[in-house]
Design a protein around this motif. Structure first.
Motif, PDB file in Angstrom:
ATOM      1  N   VAL A 107      48.140  52.533  22.960  1.00 11.38           N
ATOM      2  CA  VAL A 107      47.519  53.857  22.858  1.00 11.38           C
ATOM      3  C   VAL A 107      47.664  54.656  24.127  1.00 11.38           C
ATOM      4  N   THR A 108      47.531  55.959  24.015  1.00  8.09           N
ATOM      5  CA  THR A 108      47.688  56.796  25.183  1.00  8.09           C
ATOM      6  C   THR A 108      46.496  56.684  26.104  1.00  8.09           C
ATOM      7  N   ALA A 109      46.791  56.578  27.382  1.00  5.98           N
ATOM      8  CA  ALA A 109      45.767  56.623  28.398  1.00  5.98           C
ATOM      9  C   ALA A 109      45.599  58.051  28.879  1.00  5.98           C
ATOM     10  N   SER A 110      46.452  58.929  28.442  1.00  7.34           N
ATOM     11  CA  SER A 110      46.391  60.341  28.816  1.00  7.34           C
ATOM     12  C   SER A 110      46.846  61.160  27.634  1.00  7.34           C
ATOM     13  N   THR A 111      46.248  62.344  27.455  1.00  8.72           N
ATOM     14  CA  THR A 111      46.657  63.201  26.357  1.00  8.72           C
ATOM     15  C   THR A 111      48.060  63.737  26.574  1.00  8.72           C
ATOM     16  N   ARG A 112      48.576  63.588  27.782  1.00 16.17           N
ATOM     17  CA  ARG A 112      49.944  64.034  28.040  1.00 16.17           C
ATOM     18  C   ARG A 112      50.978  63.036  27.536  1.00 16.17           C
ATOM     19  N   SER A 113      50.544  61.854  27.220  1.00 16.81           N
ATOM     20  CA  SER A 113      51.455  60.827  26.742  1.00 16.81           C
ATOM     21  C   SER A 113      51.178  60.571  25.271  1.00 16.81           C
ATOM     22  N   SER A 114      52.227  60.554  24.463  1.00 18.96           N
ATOM     23  CA  SER A 114      52.012  60.397  23.023  1.00 18.96           C
ATOM     24  C   SER A 114      53.206  59.709  22.387  1.00 18.96           C
ATOM     25  N   TYR A 115      52.950  59.152  21.232  1.00 18.24           N
ATOM     26  CA  TYR A 115      54.003  58.517  20.438  1.00 18.24           C
ATOM     27  C   TYR A 115      53.595  58.545  18.972  1.00 18.24           C
ATOM     28  N   ARG A 116      54.511  58.923  18.117  1.00 11.71           N
ATOM     29  CA  ARG A 116      54.213  59.015  16.690  1.00 11.71           C
ATOM     30  C   ARG A 116      55.411  58.535  15.887  1.00 11.71           C
ATOM     31  N   GLU A 117      55.170  57.635  14.938  1.00  8.62           N
ATOM     32  CA  GLU A 117      56.200  57.159  14.027  1.00  8.62           C
ATOM     33  C   GLU A 117      56.042  57.818  12.666  1.00  8.62           C
ATOM     34  N   VAL A 118      57.168  58.010  11.997  1.00 12.90           N
ATOM     35  CA  VAL A 118      57.153  58.549  10.639  1.00 12.90           C
ATOM     36  C   VAL A 118      58.077  57.710   9.770  1.00 12.90           C
ATOM     37  N   ALA A 119      57.773  57.651   8.493  1.00  9.35           N
ATOM     38  CA  ALA A 119      58.614  56.894   7.558  1.00  9.35           C
ATOM     39  C   ALA A 119      59.975  57.571   7.404  1.00  9.35           C
ATOM     40  N   PRO A 120      61.016  56.795   7.181  1.00  9.73           N
ATOM     41  CA  PRO A 120      62.349  57.386   6.997  1.00  9.73           C
ATOM     42  C   PRO A 120      62.465  58.036   5.627  1.00  9.73           C
ATOM     43  N   PRO A 139      63.560  58.421   1.865  1.00  8.24           N
ATOM     44  CA  PRO A 139      63.789  57.335   0.901  1.00  8.24           C
ATOM     45  C   PRO A 139      65.243  56.880   0.830  1.00  8.24           C
ATOM     46  N   ALA A 140      66.174  57.826   0.938  1.00  9.52           N
ATOM     47  CA  ALA A 140      67.584  57.472   0.831  1.00  9.52           C
ATOM     48  C   ALA A 140      68.064  56.599   1.986  1.00  9.52           C
ATOM     49  N   LEU A 141      67.320  56.609   3.102  1.00 10.87           N
ATOM     50  CA  LEU A 141      67.723  55.830   4.270  1.00 10.87           C
ATOM     51  C   LEU A 141      66.779  54.667   4.544  1.00 10.87           C
ATOM     52  N   ALA A 142      65.871  54.403   3.619  1.00  9.57           N
ATOM     53  CA  ALA A 142      64.867  53.355   3.844  1.00  9.57           C
ATOM     54  C   ALA A 142      65.501  51.967   3.987  1.00  9.57           C
ATOM     55  N   GLY A 143      66.663  51.762   3.418  1.00  4.93           N
ATOM     56  CA  GLY A 143      67.322  50.473   3.549  1.00  4.93           C
ATOM     57  C   GLY A 143      68.018  50.289   4.882  1.00  4.93           C
ATOM     58  N   VAL A 144      68.130  51.372   5.655  1.00  8.48           N
ATOM     59  CA  VAL A 144      68.829  51.339   6.935  1.00  8.48           C
ATOM     60  C   VAL A 144      67.882  51.584   8.102  1.00  8.48           C
ATOM     61  N   LEU A 145      66.960  52.544   7.927  1.00 11.61           N
ATOM     62  CA  LEU A 145      66.052  52.926   9.004  1.00 11.61           C
ATOM     63  C   LEU A 145      64.671  52.322   8.805  1.00 11.61           C
ATOM     64  N   ALA A 146      64.086  51.844   9.888  1.00  9.98           N
ATOM     65  CA  ALA A 146      62.704  51.368   9.848  1.00  9.98           C
ATOM     66  C   ALA A 146      61.739  52.523   9.995  1.00  9.98           C
ATOM     67  N   CYS A 147      62.093  53.508  10.819  1.00  4.89           N
ATOM     68  CA  CYS A 147      61.234  54.665  11.039  1.00  4.89           C
ATOM     69  C   CYS A 147      61.971  55.686  11.881  1.00  4.89           C
ATOM     70  N   GLY A 148      61.362  56.865  11.990  1.00  4.56           N
ATOM     71  CA  GLY A 148      61.733  57.855  12.985  1.00  4.56           C
ATOM     72  C   GLY A 148      60.569  57.968  13.941  1.00  4.56           C
ATOM     73  N   TRP A 149      60.787  58.516  15.138  1.00  8.16           N
ATOM     74  CA  TRP A 149      59.686  58.616  16.087  1.00  8.16           C
ATOM     75  C   TRP A 149      59.912  59.727  17.097  1.00  8.16           C
ATOM     76  N   HIS A 150      58.812  60.146  17.684  1.00  7.40           N
ATOM     77  CA  HIS A 150      58.850  61.137  18.755  1.00  7.40           C
ATOM     78  C   HIS A 150      57.845  60.732  19.811  1.00  7.40           C
ATOM     79  N   GLY A 151      58.253  60.693  21.069  1.00  8.04           N
ATOM     80  CA  GLY A 151      57.351  60.298  22.140  1.00  8.04           C
ATOM     81  C   GLY A 151      57.466  61.202  23.345  1.00  8.04           C
ATOM     82  N   ARG A 152      56.365  61.334  24.088  1.00 10.45           N
ATOM     83  CA  ARG A 152      56.345  62.053  25.359  1.00 10.45           C
ATOM     84  C   ARG A 152      55.768  61.125  26.418  1.00 10.45           C
ATOM     85  N   THR A 153      56.459  61.012  27.538  1.00  8.55           N
ATOM     86  CA  THR A 153      56.110  60.030  28.555  1.00  8.55           C
ATOM     87  C   THR A 153      54.764  60.298  29.207  1.00  8.55           C
TER      88      THR A 153
END
Length: 279
Positions: free
Chosen positions: A10-23, A25-39
């Protein structure tokens, strides 16, 4: 290099974040997830092995980040933004079109593997700062490859995640020899059956860190449940894959057992539900 601060951290600061999203459906057999993060702040992040591969856009370069052995330490600058998609364990070799055993641990420029296609994608990614659009560019890039991983490899990866799994039994169930199974996994994952089993079981241990930190179970009970010979065996694998003892990882989880946090992060110990605490 990316910064997926995986769901266990979890974030120790609101400036740091990470979020995963489901791929998609057409790519579900290849991708586990998509994600976006800020250090949030500059620091080294520990990358724990999971057998997956991430395509990562860091605002400057498009790379593929892999690890199937020991943990890595990767430096990330302050306020860096990362967008990525995670190829499933067992899918990377087919999608990347190269034996995973030939790729070095850490980050490799995707243009070194895909040439002009990767460079064109970098141009498109650089033209927008919207993470959603950038993630869609990465998903389209994966889709354009038009390949699907070998179902036998995916089945082997799944089977090797169970406790007490024997390589010979998995090979027999898939109708291949032990040697062929090792060859297929080396190409698709970059590791042999025993290492894949070790990594997959370690992933399952990481998912037990929160109940361990909350004192709802014990290391001995978790070791037995996951199929380790004993708690010492768990400790050996944990140190080999993460560089820390199980108790040390539990202490990191304890440090951030503070509601209403849903994600945690520590400057030196980023943990992960899937093996890597951070990218």
């Amino acid at each position: 290099m990316g910064v997926p601060l995986r769901p266990l951290a979890v974030t120790a600061s609101t400036r740091s974040s990470y979020r995963e999203v489901a791929p998609p459906p057409a790519l579900a057999g290849v991708l586990a997830c998509g994600w976006h993060g800020r250090t949030g702040w500059a620091r080294p992040l520990r990358v724990l092995p999971d057998g997956c591969a991430d395509l990562v856009w860091d605002g400057d370069a498009l790379t593929v980040v892999v690890t199937a052995g020991a943990s890595l330490r990767l430096w990330v600058p302050a306020s860096a933004s990362r967008v990525g998609v995670r190829l499933r364990c067992g899918a990377a070799g087919a999608v990347l079109g190269t034996p995973m055993a030939d790729l070095p641990a850490g980050a490799t420029r995707l243009s070194d593997l895909w040439g002009a296609a990767a460079r064109r994608a970098e141009d498109v990614l650089a033209a927008t700062e919207d993470p959603l659009t950038q993630r869609e560019v990465l998903e389209d890039l994966v889709a354009s490859r038009g390949v699907m991983p070998d179902r036998r490899v995916l089945a082997a990866v799944h089977a090797l995640g169970g406790p007490g799994t024997r390589t010979t039994d998995v090979a027999g169930e898939l109708g291949v020899s032990d040697r062929a199974l090792r060859r297929h996994l080396a190409h698709a994952v970059g590791a042999g059956p025993k290492q894949v089993h070790r990594i997959r079981r370690f992933q399952r241990f990481l998912r037990r860190l929160e109940p361990l930190a909350a004192r709802r179970t014990s290391l001995a009970a978790v070791a037995a449940d996951l199929g380790y010979a004993d708690q010492s065996h768990l400790g050996h694998d944990c140190r080999r894959l993460s560089g820390s003892s199980p108790a040390a990882l539990v202490r990191v989880a304890e440090k951030f057992q503070t509601p209403p946090a849903a994600r945690r992060e520590d400057p030196g110990h980023d943990l992960s539900r899937h093996d890597r605490g951070a990218r």
